[in-house]
Design an enzyme around this catalytic site. Sequence first.
Site, PDB file in Angstrom:
ATOM      1  CE1 TYR A   1      11.289  32.670   3.286  1.00  0.00           C
ATOM      2  CE2 TYR A   1      11.494  30.285   3.137  1.00  0.00           C
ATOM      3  CZ  TYR A   1      11.178  31.507   2.555  1.00  0.00           C
ATOM      4  OH  TYR A   1      10.744  31.551   1.267  1.00  0.00           O
TER       5      TYR A   1
ATOM      6  NE  ARG B   1      -7.131   0.686  10.706  1.00  0.00           N
ATOM      7  CZ  ARG B   1      -5.929   0.593  10.137  1.00  0.00           C
ATOM      8  NH1 ARG B   1      -5.152   1.660  10.026  1.00  0.00           N
ATOM      9  NH2 ARG B   1      -5.494  -0.545   9.671  1.00  0.00           N
TER      10      ARG B   1
ATOM     11  CE  LYS C   1      -0.259  -0.086   5.041  1.00  0.00           C
ATOM     12  NZ  LYS C   1      -1.001  -0.608   6.203  1.00  0.00           N
TER      13      LYS C   1
ATOM     14  CG  MET D   1       7.778  24.434  -1.086  1.00  0.00           C
ATOM     15  SD  MET D   1       6.560  25.384  -2.009  1.00  0.00           S
ATOM     16  CE  MET D   1       5.643  26.198  -0.727  1.00  0.00           C
TER      17      MET D   1
HETATM   18  C1  LIG Z   1      -0.227  -1.602   6.898  1.00  0.00           C
HETATM   19  C2  LIG Z   1      -0.832  -2.856   7.359  1.00  0.00           C
HETATM   20  C3  LIG Z   1      -0.051  -3.998   7.579  1.00  0.00           C
HETATM   21  C4  LIG Z   1       1.462  -3.998   7.515  1.00  0.00           C
HETATM   22  O1  LIG Z   1       1.994  -3.552   8.738  1.00  0.00           O
HETATM   23  P1  LIG Z   1       3.576  -3.424   8.973  1.00  0.00           P
HETATM   24  O2  LIG Z   1       3.698  -2.924  10.359  1.00  0.00           O
HETATM   25  O3  LIG Z   1       4.064  -2.436   7.971  1.00  0.00           O
HETATM   26  O4  LIG Z   1       4.169  -4.769   8.763  1.00  0.00           O
HETATM   27  C5  LIG Z   1      -0.700  -5.185   7.886  1.00  0.00           C
HETATM   28  N1  LIG Z   1      -2.043  -5.221   7.988  1.00  0.00           N
HETATM   29  C6  LIG Z   1      -2.814  -4.148   7.801  1.00  0.00           C
HETATM   30  C7  LIG Z   1      -4.294  -4.281   7.924  1.00  0.00           C
HETATM   31  C8  LIG Z   1      -2.248  -2.931   7.497  1.00  0.00           C
HETATM   32  O5  LIG Z   1      -3.026  -1.853   7.331  1.00  0.00           O
END
Ligand SMILES: *Cc1c(COP(=O)(O)O)cnc(C)c1O
Length: 354
Positions: free
Chosen positions: A251, A128, A38, A299
Amino acid sequence: MIQKSNSTIEVNLSQLKQNLQTLRSYLDSDTRVMSVVKADAYGHGAVEVAGTLEPMVEVFAVNDIHEGIQLRKQDITKPILVFEVPQKTTASEYRVHNLTATVSAKEHFDLLPNGTSYHLNFDTGMGRLGFAPREAEQVLSLVEENQNLFCTGLYSHFATADSPGSDLVTEQHRLFKKIREQFPQELSAHIANTGATAFYSAEKFDMVRLGIGLYGYAPGKTDIDGVEPILQWKSKLVQVKPITEQSTVSYGANWQAPTDGNLGIIPVGYDDGLKRSLSEELTVRINGETYPLVGTVTMNYCMVFLGDDEYEPGTTVELLYKESNARDWASKIGTIPYEVLTSLNPKIPREYIL
Ligand SMILES: *Cc1c(COP(=O)(O)O)cnc(C)c1O
């Protein structure tokens, strides 16, 4: 997307494979690995990371459906689990692109078109997404009623597995085991992330979901031996100029030169992902020597004090490197390597080293 040309990110794909091997050593030989790619593989580039890992892992996971579609378009053929809550506007895409949805509430059963595969998500303590453990029996009935959809797995997510010895991990594990026992054994059950894989000896069920460890970082303060960062960030000095003692830089005019010396200008700033809160906190490496970043990060630029040393414009500057990596940056500003990595602007070109 128009790429930036002021810096490059190098990703070491053989170290990526090495990190996977290291993490596999924590697993039984029949435990499968879901590689979490992801957020563009935590900023490393999902297509290249998935392409590299595909022969070595069993499943991929992404957050949103468009990330899954991108991987399919780039010929990734292994199963892909999508974590996000299914949306009405994109519900038909799962089946079209052979992506596995996540069902985490009752209404999702009605949202997904016939023939869609899914995993169930239970909230055992993350607080969650997911069904409550007490809903398990009712969820099983819904799975049985919805024969038009294909349930292929069930999962949960730990809230505190980033360091060893958490009682909540034990409790979540217990709850998940109980849920798992109520569902058909052929469903693939998974709960462990990188932390749970490396720091906890409890049963890993059928599969683990590895993210941060693949990219070479431990999730919290405890190290994982043998995993090494796979990303380096480099830029080049665009200008070097003499400054006099007490002249100020950037800055706020907060930093004053302690002596006469040379100031290097680096064309990287907070737009690129070099957090402004890291102003005066970092050392960069030039020609094997380290030098302090001075003055406020702007920036598009930051500045380095070179003392008496002289460098030509165009000289390489290492920003993220072994001795000053995303974990070091994170600890200076009270965050985690995940946030540092995913803050790197996607427009910075990624170069892959085999
Ligand atoms: C991001 C995520 C993971 C991976 O977690 P890591 O700590 O990066 O290994 C596993 N399961 C879910 C549901 C996640 O959102």
